[in-house]
Design an enzyme around this catalytic site. Structure first.
Site, PDB file in Angstrom:
ATOM      1  N   LYS A 135      -7.199   8.262  -4.733  1.00 29.98           N
ATOM      2  CA  LYS A 135      -5.708   8.497  -4.748  1.00 29.98           C
ATOM      3  C   LYS A 135      -5.163   9.740  -4.936  1.00 29.98           C
ATOM      4  O   LYS A 135      -5.762  10.479  -5.485  1.00 29.98           O
ATOM      5  CB  LYS A 135      -5.305   7.524  -5.801  1.00 29.98           C
TER       6      LYS A 135
ATOM      7  N   ARG B 247     -16.602  -2.180  -8.971  1.00 28.85           N
ATOM      8  CA  ARG B 247     -16.045  -0.801  -9.534  1.00 28.85           C
ATOM      9  C   ARG B 247     -15.832  -1.114 -10.919  1.00 28.85           C
ATOM     10  O   ARG B 247     -16.291  -0.219 -11.740  1.00 28.85           O
ATOM     11  CB  ARG B 247     -14.568  -0.523  -8.856  1.00 28.85           C
TER      12      ARG B 247
ATOM     13  N   ARG C 238     -13.671   3.245  -5.209  1.00 30.82           N
ATOM     14  CA  ARG C 238     -12.652   2.074  -4.506  1.00 30.82           C
ATOM     15  C   ARG C 238     -13.041   1.802  -3.122  1.00 30.82           C
ATOM     16  O   ARG C 238     -13.692   2.525  -2.377  1.00 30.82           O
ATOM     17  CB  ARG C 238     -11.143   2.804  -4.465  1.00 30.82           C
TER      18      ARG C 238
END
Length: 195
Positions: A49, A124, A24
């Site tokens: 995350k 990605r 990311r």
């Protein structure tokens, strides 16, 4: 570390965020110099995350680019792997601006890119699709990309099936010719009768 070093930074970063790593943009920005492990079992450690740490392996090309980048002198003792020109971390907008610059240059030589939208997230997604097309299991892709839920990764499988269906839709249906009875010519009949 001037403009040239920022460009080297971007080249090395694009190797990381490109079709192999699938990081990311926030993960790329947050990478530190000590996040890269070169040599046997080369990989990059990132925090994704939910503050979950994961490691993804590096190809020889990525290792070479990063080895060169890590040998560059640091700006003001920067710990960020890809610092901005002031030694701080690149912003998401900074990454997108550098990507836009390099995509514009690539479009001069690669016609197909002229009609494509390229962003760090598209890169990605390309990493996931490349892994899927290589036959990598969806659960491994989920770990690779740092997905919390398998359902997120299954969207790539759905897209992969749509690509196949689209390809099938472009095929011309097989039209079976009307079967006709074979009718030998006179010369063949004479030959067979002489046997």
């Amino acid at each position: 570390m001037g403009q040239f070093s920022v460009e080297i930074s971007w080249v090395a970063g694009s190797v990381l965020s490109g079709n192999q790593q699938g990081l990311r943009v926030s993960e790329i920005i947050d990478l530190n110099r000590d996040s890269v492990m070169l040599g046997h079992g080369a990989h990059v450690r990132c925090v994704g995350k939910g503050r979950k740490e994961r490691s993804t392996p590096l190809t020889k090309v990525a290792q070479q680019a990063l080895r060169g980048w890590l040998n560059e002198p640091r700006k003001r003792g920067a710990t960020a792997l890809f610092p901005n020109m002031h030694g701080g971390r690149l912003s998401a907008d900074g990454v997108q601006a550098l990507l836009n610059k390099h995509v514009a240059k690539a479009r001069e030589h690669c016609v197909i890119l002229r009609s494509k939208r390229v962003s760090p997230h598209v890169m990605r997604h390309s990493a996931a699709m490349e892994l899927l097309q290589a036959g990598v299991d969806c659960s491994v892709i989920a770990l690779w990309l740092g997905h919390e839920a398998m359902e997120t990764t299954l969207t790539y499988l759905h897209a992969h099936l749509e690509l196949k269906e689209s390809a099938l839709g472009k095929l011309k249906p097989y039209e079976r010719a009307k079967a006709e009875r074979f009718r030998p010519n006179d010369r063949l009949l004479e030959f067979l009768n002489a046997l």
